[in-house]
Motif scaffolding. Sequence first.
Motif, mmCIF file in Angstrom:
data_model
loop_
_atom_site.group_PDB
_atom_site.id
_atom_site.type_symbol
_atom_site.label_atom_id
_atom_site.label_comp_id
_atom_site.label_asym_id
_atom_site.label_seq_id
_atom_site.Cartn_x
_atom_site.Cartn_y
_atom_site.Cartn_z
ATOM 1 N N GLN A 39 -0.434 9.803 -0.046
ATOM 2 C CA GLN A 39 -0.700 11.119 -0.647
ATOM 3 C C GLN A 39 0.517 12.047 -0.601
ATOM 4 N N ASN A 40 1.247 11.977 0.470
ATOM 5 C CA ASN A 40 2.388 12.889 0.619
ATOM 6 C C ASN A 40 3.721 12.145 0.630
ATOM 7 N N LYS A 41 3.718 10.947 0.081
ATOM 8 C CA LYS A 41 4.919 10.125 0.100
ATOM 9 C C LYS A 41 5.456 9.906 -1.317
ATOM 10 N N LYS A 42 6.733 9.639 -1.354
ATOM 11 C CA LYS A 42 7.358 9.306 -2.640
ATOM 12 C C LYS A 42 7.244 7.800 -2.838
ATOM 13 N N VAL A 43 6.556 7.400 -3.910
ATOM 14 C CA VAL A 43 6.252 5.985 -4.104
ATOM 15 C C VAL A 43 6.547 5.579 -5.543
ATOM 16 N N SER A 44 7.125 4.391 -5.694
ATOM 17 C CA SER A 44 7.346 3.819 -7.031
ATOM 18 C C SER A 44 6.199 2.867 -7.323
ATOM 19 N N ILE A 45 5.597 2.995 -8.519
ATOM 20 C CA ILE A 45 4.393 2.215 -8.841
ATOM 21 C C ILE A 45 4.588 1.292 -10.047
ATOM 22 N N GLY A 46 5.822 1.097 -10.461
ATOM 23 C CA GLY A 46 6.060 0.251 -11.627
ATOM 24 C C GLY A 46 6.144 1.060 -12.899
#
Length: 467
Positions: free
Chosen positions: A159-166
Amino acid sequence: MKFGAKTQSEEIKHYFKYFFAKEKKGWIKLLFFFNLYIPLFIIGLIALIAYVNPLPPKIAYLATGQDGSSSQEIAKTFQTFFKKNGINLDLVGTTGLTAGLKGVYSNESKINAGFLTVGSATEDEYPGLVSLGSVQYAPIWIFYKGPTLIDSDPFRYLQNKKVSIGAQGTAANILFHKLNNVSLKKPLTDSSNILELPHREGAELLIQGKIDALFIVDSNQSETIKRLLNDSSIKIADFSLANAYIKKLPFLQKLVIPKGSRSIEKIDPPNDITILASTTNLLVEKETHRAIQWAFILASKEYSRTASTFFSDPGFFPKDIDTNFPLSPIAEHYYRDGTPSLFGYLPIWIASLIDGIWVYILAFFALILPAFKLINSLRLFPSEGLMEKYFIEARVLDEAVLQTKDKDELLTIIKEIDALEARIYDMYLFGKNSRFYFNQKNAINSVRSSANSRLLKFENESKSKSN
């Protein structure tokens, strides 16, 4: 025939030359006799060849997905298998499996096969495609850096993280949003934290510590996954609520990464890790040639037998796991009966042709004797009809000889007798009817004898009158 003092080999040669000449003449006469049926036979033969379509296309096209993906690695092994079997397989790179699927579905694209991560598309979206089965598991990974997660649901951590999802439109991107919507009452929507990047680029940012997590859907055969698994600073999120997710999204599977499987010496991971997974299906156009479909299925079987996969035993795939897309009739045959033994001895296109028309072959052999009898009767019918006709003509000529009272008319009748004899000699008689040739010759000789007697009588009468 007259052989005279010829040697035995000359006699045999002469006999067969005579026999085949007569046989050829007989078949020509038969064709002319049944000339109305020949076009129908030719049309039927052409229709059968068009229906069976025995020759596969010279080249097939397979969409491979993005760089560094396992589908790209599978496609390369497929290409090698196709080449061994005399078929060219052209690999077409795409931004993702979904993009490749669109290429398969499009009439304007030359692509006729592609991979699908189950859950990212449905039959309703691509009604013209059929499945050849699942070729591998597609694990759903959440790779991250930092302290070990203790939350039972990784999505709360994100929720509070920087994430790459494709990249947008890819299978990973689609599945991320599906899982996210199931997990949280308020799905992740902060665009500044959610990055839609290709997997290779996202993995590079995670390794460099520029993002917190990477959501990726791919097998451990992927170059990108291998690179992440080999980095000890990167951890794998545990889906302890996997069963709950599967209840909500039945296309999912549950896989386990055993304790110490990354490194026994370091006992990494320190505990079993449960992850979710989809499967990778191979889809083709409904009209794809049967030989090409068999080539894909057998290539999948060969890949599964030889690949070093983490979550499945050798030879486990291909499998009929997913029901979102209907199986092609060829795939149904494979999963029901296995690989026909013909494929172990014959080229794929010949084996697939025989396998596809075995019903017709059995029917052919079941009907071959009746058909042979029918052919014999067809050959007998015109000769029997002609014999009857010639006997009638001989009788008419015989009556004409007895009734005529004019020498010139009699000479005309004799010419007709000669012409009838020539036609009888030229007539082809099949097998058992050959004896009728001599009966007719005797009949003609009898009529000619009567005619000659009458002619002699007319000549004697003419001499008596002149004297």
